[in-house]
Design a protein around this motif. Structure first.
Motif, PDB file in Angstrom:
ATOM      1  N   LYS A 162      45.763  33.904 -67.806  1.00 18.60           N
ATOM      2  CA  LYS A 162      45.861  33.017 -66.817  1.00 18.60           C
ATOM      3  C   LYS A 162      47.049  32.544 -68.277  1.00 18.60           C
ATOM      4  N   PRO A 163      48.753  31.859 -67.903  1.00 19.24           N
ATOM      5  CA  PRO A 163      49.159  30.688 -68.269  1.00 19.24           C
ATOM      6  C   PRO A 163      48.580  29.417 -68.728  1.00 19.24           C
ATOM      7  N   ALA A 164      49.413  28.454 -69.766  1.00 16.90           N
ATOM      8  CA  ALA A 164      48.488  27.161 -69.861  1.00 16.90           C
ATOM      9  C   ALA A 164      49.908  26.748 -70.744  1.00 16.90           C
ATOM     10  N   PRO A 165      51.083  26.372 -69.602  1.00 14.61           N
ATOM     11  CA  PRO A 165      51.981  25.656 -70.266  1.00 14.61           C
ATOM     12  C   PRO A 165      51.337  24.829 -71.691  1.00 14.61           C
ATOM     13  N   ALA A 166      52.047  24.271 -72.524  1.00 15.51           N
ATOM     14  CA  ALA A 166      52.265  23.358 -73.324  1.00 15.51           C
ATOM     15  C   ALA A 166      52.018  22.114 -72.829  1.00 15.51           C
ATOM     16  N   SER A 167      52.514  21.215 -72.179  1.00 17.70           N
ATOM     17  CA  SER A 167      52.447  20.197 -71.832  1.00 17.70           C
ATOM     18  C   SER A 167      51.012  19.555 -70.840  1.00 17.70           C
ATOM     19  N   GLY A 168      50.387  20.475 -70.983  1.00 16.73           N
ATOM     20  CA  GLY A 168      48.676  20.554 -70.012  1.00 16.73           C
ATOM     21  C   GLY A 168      49.218  20.616 -68.137  1.00 16.73           C
ATOM     22  N   ALA A 169      50.415  20.323 -67.496  1.00 16.00           N
ATOM     23  CA  ALA A 169      50.720  20.920 -66.386  1.00 16.00           C
ATOM     24  C   ALA A 169      49.527  22.101 -65.765  1.00 16.00           C
ATOM     25  N   GLU A 170      49.021  22.418 -64.564  1.00 14.41           N
ATOM     26  CA  GLU A 170      48.371  23.038 -64.235  1.00 14.41           C
ATOM     27  C   GLU A 170      49.607  24.419 -63.518  1.00 14.41           C
ATOM     28  N   THR A 171      49.214  25.112 -64.152  1.00 19.54           N
ATOM     29  CA  THR A 171      49.438  26.558 -63.715  1.00 19.54           C
ATOM     30  C   THR A 171      48.766  26.745 -62.224  1.00 19.54           C
ATOM     31  N   GLN A 172      50.147  26.429 -60.753  1.00 22.39           N
ATOM     32  CA  GLN A 172      48.874  26.498 -59.463  1.00 22.39           C
ATOM     33  C   GLN A 172      49.716  27.427 -58.798  1.00 22.39           C
ATOM     34  N   ILE A 173      50.246  28.057 -59.734  1.00 22.58           N
ATOM     35  CA  ILE A 173      50.678  29.722 -59.064  1.00 22.58           C
ATOM     36  C   ILE A 173      50.683  30.951 -60.443  1.00 22.58           C
ATOM     37  N   TRP A 174      50.131  31.792 -60.321  1.00 21.73           N
ATOM     38  CA  TRP A 174      50.349  32.971 -62.179  1.00 21.73           C
ATOM     39  C   TRP A 174      51.062  34.398 -61.286  1.00 21.73           C
ATOM     40  N   GLN A 175      52.768  34.227 -61.770  1.00 19.83           N
ATOM     41  CA  GLN A 175      52.805  35.477 -61.731  1.00 19.83           C
ATOM     42  C   GLN A 175      52.663  36.025 -62.068  1.00 19.83           C
ATOM     43  N   LYS A 187      53.378  48.548 -57.755  1.00 17.76           N
ATOM     44  CA  LYS A 187      54.087  48.670 -56.387  1.00 17.76           C
ATOM     45  C   LYS A 187      53.148  48.127 -55.050  1.00 17.76           C
ATOM     46  N   ILE A 188      53.484  47.605 -53.909  1.00 19.98           N
ATOM     47  CA  ILE A 188      53.445  47.230 -53.176  1.00 19.98           C
ATOM     48  C   ILE A 188      54.242  47.870 -51.813  1.00 19.98           C
ATOM     49  N   ASN A 189      53.009  48.798 -51.058  1.00 18.54           N
ATOM     50  CA  ASN A 189      53.775  49.121 -49.869  1.00 18.54           C
ATOM     51  C   ASN A 189      55.156  50.382 -50.953  1.00 18.54           C
ATOM     52  N   GLY A 190      54.309  51.318 -52.354  1.00 19.04           N
ATOM     53  CA  GLY A 190      55.045  52.025 -52.407  1.00 19.04           C
ATOM     54  C   GLY A 190      56.054  51.265 -53.488  1.00 19.04           C
ATOM     55  N   GLN A 191      56.594  50.353 -53.145  1.00 21.38           N
ATOM     56  CA  GLN A 191      57.927  49.893 -53.576  1.00 21.38           C
ATOM     57  C   GLN A 191      57.557  48.722 -55.025  1.00 21.38           C
ATOM     58  N   THR A 192      57.954  48.744 -55.462  1.00 21.35           N
ATOM     59  CA  THR A 192      57.966  47.822 -56.862  1.00 21.35           C
ATOM     60  C   THR A 192      57.580  46.343 -56.867  1.00 21.35           C
ATOM     61  N   CYS A 193      57.153  45.427 -56.631  1.00 19.21           N
ATOM     62  CA  CYS A 193      57.077  44.444 -55.627  1.00 19.21           C
ATOM     63  C   CYS A 193      56.274  43.553 -56.907  1.00 19.21           C
ATOM     64  N   ASP A 194      57.181  41.991 -57.989  1.00 20.74           N
ATOM     65  CA  ASP A 194      56.820  40.820 -58.439  1.00 20.74           C
ATOM     66  C   ASP A 194      55.463  40.395 -57.587  1.00 20.74           C
ATOM     67  N   GLN A 195      53.988  39.506 -58.219  1.00 21.85           N
ATOM     68  CA  GLN A 195      52.923  39.855 -57.968  1.00 21.85           C
ATOM     69  C   GLN A 195      52.163  38.690 -58.097  1.00 21.85           C
ATOM     70  N   ASP A 196      51.675  37.867 -57.272  1.00 20.06           N
ATOM     71  CA  ASP A 196      51.288  36.156 -57.866  1.00 20.06           C
ATOM     72  C   ASP A 196      49.500  35.885 -57.429  1.00 20.06           C
ATOM     73  N   TYR A 197      48.788  35.340 -58.001  1.00 21.69           N
ATOM     74  CA  TYR A 197      47.720  34.737 -57.988  1.00 21.69           C
ATOM     75  C   TYR A 197      47.963  32.664 -57.869  1.00 21.69           C
ATOM     76  N   CYS A 198      47.152  32.203 -57.097  1.00 19.21           N
ATOM     77  CA  CYS A 198      47.619  31.515 -56.311  1.00 19.21           C
ATOM     78  C   CYS A 198      46.468  30.571 -56.517  1.00 19.21           C
ATOM     79  N   TYR A 199      45.715  29.119 -57.012  1.00 23.35           N
ATOM     80  CA  TYR A 199      44.507  28.814 -57.316  1.00 23.35           C
ATOM     81  C   TYR A 199      44.226  27.765 -56.533  1.00 23.35           C
TER      82      TYR A 199
END
Length: 317
Positions: A162-175, A187-199
């Motif tokens: 999980k990324p951690a911006p140098a400013s100290g801002a919280e990564t609330q969603i991580w692509q 792939k999602i549904n057989g298609q290349t797709c950006d994927q994320d985790y949300c906290y």
């Protein structure tokens, strides 16, 4: 809360099956592209369809706008256009300014920071939960992120941590992946797709705050409903919202008054109850569709589908 798995989608995924992504791929939210400004101000060609599909399958959603501003005046213009695309819709996740591309190469650090603040301030003032999407490296090197920590950070880093911006801002969603994905299939549904985790439990926070189209203090009633209760009741009868508890959950999550809609459904169906023979003849006439559609519609209308189909077969002999 534990992390939730989501995707971000635009016209590049074509006609995307969100219902399958939810039921078969474990997708719990989607952030859909509304439009951008990198080719003049435009609406993403799949935005309306993607939004409708998310509503219909009960998938919580956010939206994003691909920026291209070179000044705060241009940023405000982009924000105004973005807001026009969001009007009349509800979002359970934040709405984001996508900061990358020429915005990075054509703006110095201070100018870019002011542009982002101008855009997000306009969006916030209109009653939306504003956020910023960019890569971890851009947050760190191309903007004064310490001035932007109040806005939700959706941070891209295609890696395993999980990324951690140098400013100290919280990564609330991580692509965490797109074309490259080091955690799971790209792939999602057989298609290349950006994927994320949300906290963060954004649906609960946004609804409680009365943002993104929701009425404050009432998470089930939207400030701006897409369709009337009569229209939704007709869709229920047509089998588009499922049955029983599933129907109740989907309607409530989409911001509709389940009790009011069910009452309309009951009134529509009760006085129009017909015999199995009558319904069978309507089926033969083509009034009830075909295949699974026919089965769903007849069942949703309160009829015994096997009995109706049996009578259809008898009449066609």
């Amino acid at each position: 809360m534990s992390q939730r798995f989501g995707i971000d989608v635009s016209r590049w995924q074509g006609s995307f099956d969100f219902a399958r992504a939810k039921s078969k791929e474990g997708v719990e939210f989607a952030i859909i592209k509304a439009g951008g400004a990198d080719s003049g101000l435009y609406k993403d060609s799949q935005f309306e369809a993607n939004y409708k599909k998310c509503v219909e399958c009960g998938l919580p959603k956010g939206a994003y706008f691909y920026g291209n501003a070179r000044s705060t005046a241009e940023a405000k213009k982009e924000a105004g256009y973005f807001l026009s695309l969001l009007k009349g819709k509800k979002f359970e996740y934040p709405v984001f300014y996508d900061v990358e591309g020429s915005m990075i190469t054509k703006n110095d650090r201070n100018t870019l920071t002011q542009i982002i603040k101008a855009f997000c301030s306009e969006v916030e003032a209109a009653g939306y939960w504003a956020g910023i999407y960019s890569s971890e490296s851009f947050f760190n090197s191309e903007m004064n992120d310490g001035e932007l920590t109040r806005y939700t950070h959706w941070v891209a880093r295609w890696g395993k941590s999980k990324p951690a911006p140098a400013s100290g801002a919280e990564t609330q969603i991580w692509q965490f992946g797109g074309e490259t994905n080091l955690i799971r299939s790209n792939k999602i549904n057989g298609q290349t797709c950006d994927q994320d985790y949300c906290y963060v439990d954004f649906p609960a926070k946004i609804k409680a705050a009365g943002l993104n189209g929701y009425a404050k203090g009432n998470s089930s009633t939207p400030a701006l409903a897409e369709k009337s209760n009569e229209e939704i009741a007709a869709e229920v009868i047509a089998g588009k919202w499922g049955n029983g508890k599933e129907r109740q959950n989907r309607l409530s999550q989409a911001g509709y008054d389940y009790s009011a809609i069910q009452s309309i459904v009951n009134k529509k169906l009760s006085p129009s109850k017909k015999s199995v023979d009558e319904i069978a003849r309507e089926v033969i006439h083509g009034d009830w569709g075909n295949g699974t559609e026919r089965k769903n519609r007849i069942s949703a209308a309160g009829y015994d589908y096997p009995a109706v189909q049996k009578r259809v077969n008898e009449l066609l002999r």
